[in-house]
Scaffold this active site. Sequence first.
Site, PDB file in Angstrom:
ATOM      1  N   HIS A 102       0.854  -1.193   0.000  1.00 35.78           N
ATOM      2  CA  HIS A 102       0.000   0.000   0.000  1.00 35.78           C
ATOM      3  C   HIS A 102       0.891   1.245   0.000  1.00 35.78           C
ATOM      4  O   HIS A 102       1.872   1.308   0.742  1.00 35.78           O
ATOM      5  CB  HIS A 102      -0.907  -0.005   1.237  1.00 35.78           C
ATOM      6  CG  HIS A 102      -1.904   1.100   1.195  1.00 35.78           C
ATOM      7  ND1 HIS A 102      -3.083   1.028   0.467  1.00 35.78           N
ATOM      8  CD2 HIS A 102      -1.888   2.334   1.746  1.00 35.78           C
ATOM      9  CE1 HIS A 102      -3.736   2.151   0.595  1.00 35.78           C
ATOM     10  NE2 HIS A 102      -3.042   2.969   1.359  1.00 35.78           N
ATOM     11  N   GLU A 172       8.639   1.475  -3.164  1.00 36.80           N
ATOM     12  CA  GLU A 172       8.024   0.172  -3.480  1.00 36.80           C
ATOM     13  C   GLU A 172       8.989  -0.683  -4.286  1.00 36.80           C
ATOM     14  O   GLU A 172       9.203  -1.864  -3.975  1.00 36.80           O
ATOM     15  CB  GLU A 172       6.721   0.387  -4.256  1.00 36.80           C
ATOM     16  CG  GLU A 172       5.668   1.102  -3.434  1.00 36.80           C
ATOM     17  CD  GLU A 172       4.299   1.107  -4.088  1.00 36.80           C
ATOM     18  OE1 GLU A 172       3.313   1.020  -3.363  1.00 36.80           O
ATOM     19  OE2 GLU A 172       4.208   1.231  -5.336  1.00 36.80           O
TER      20      GLU A 172
HETATM   21  C1  GAR Z   1       1.150   0.735  -6.211  1.00 38.75           C
HETATM   22  O1  GAR Z   1       1.568   2.025  -5.851  1.00 38.75           O
HETATM   23  C2  GAR Z   1       0.491   0.067  -5.040  1.00 38.75           C
HETATM   24  O2  GAR Z   1       1.015   0.443  -3.802  1.00 38.75           O
HETATM   25  C3  GAR Z   1      -0.917   0.570  -5.172  1.00 38.75           C
HETATM   26  O3  GAR Z   1      -1.180   0.505  -6.543  1.00 38.75           O
HETATM   27  C4  GAR Z   1       0.026   0.828  -7.236  1.00 38.75           C
HETATM   28  C5  GAR Z   1       0.191  -0.148  -8.372  1.00 38.75           C
HETATM   29  O4  GAR Z   1       1.188   0.293  -9.241  1.00 38.75           O
HETATM   30  N1  GAR Z   1      -1.833  -0.239  -4.422  1.00 38.75           N
HETATM   31  C6  GAR Z   1      -2.836   0.278  -3.745  1.00 38.75           C
HETATM   32  O5  GAR Z   1      -3.092   1.472  -3.752  1.00 38.75           O
HETATM   33  C7  GAR Z   1      -3.677  -0.727  -2.957  1.00 38.75           C
HETATM   34  N2  GAR Z   1      -4.577  -0.079  -2.101  1.00 38.75           N
HETATM   35  P1  GAR Z   1       1.808  -0.699 -10.308  1.00 38.75           P
HETATM   36  O6  GAR Z   1       0.637  -1.328 -11.081  1.00 38.75           O
HETATM   37  O7  GAR Z   1       2.652   0.158 -11.196  1.00 38.75           O
HETATM   38  O8  GAR Z   1       2.599  -1.723  -9.575  1.00 38.75           O
END
Ligand code: GAR
Length: 185
Positions: A102, A172
């Site tokens: 998250h 991340e």
């Molecule tokens: C990421 O930033 C993740 O933390 C978020 O979605 C993004 C996906 O990016 N998740 C949430 O917000 C869950 N509540 P990505 O598709 O480029 O990996």
Amino acid sequence: MKEIVVFSSGAGSNAEKIISYFKKVSDVCISVVYTNNPAAGVLKKAKNHGVKTRVFSAQEYQKEVLKELLSINPAIIVLAGFLWKIPKNYIDNFPNKIINIHPSLLPKYGGNGMYGNNVFKEVFKNKEELTGITIHYIDEKFDTGPIIFQAQVKLLPNDDVTEIANKTRQLEHKFFSAQIHKLIR
Ligand code: GAR
């Protein structure tokens, strides 16, 4: 061979990082990337790396997908930008094996509707001086399961929503794969 299953609904930058990381780990593989979104960028990214993909419907999510997961018997199920709620029967079948990332320091900026830019806009609006990421186990609610790992980053007064998103994504990409590896080791 330990298998990882990844769920993603969008661009898949985290999924791609995870795939690249585990290509270099001999006893772990990404068995399949699941998505609920036929237009998700993650599909192309996974295919480019030769990783199997599976697009599923809301109906298949009820039973089929769970059946598939049970037959794969993954070491871990990773939610990397997956936006559907995880049903209770999944959690019951995979206790402490489903984790999520998250883009905030939970419990701040979590809950239903709190994903992607919605999170960063709130962080910006509240003039936070610090934000970060949370990796946590899944429970039956949104973003409330036990926390495994958090990392922080300082924000500057002139950081806009885009910069907040960039700083968060960098965290991340830096930490997620290694944390997954640690959990399955
Ligand atoms: C990421 O930033 C993740 O933390 C978020 O979605 C993004 C996906 O990016 N998740 C949430 O917000 C869950 N509540 P990505 O598709 O480029 O990996």
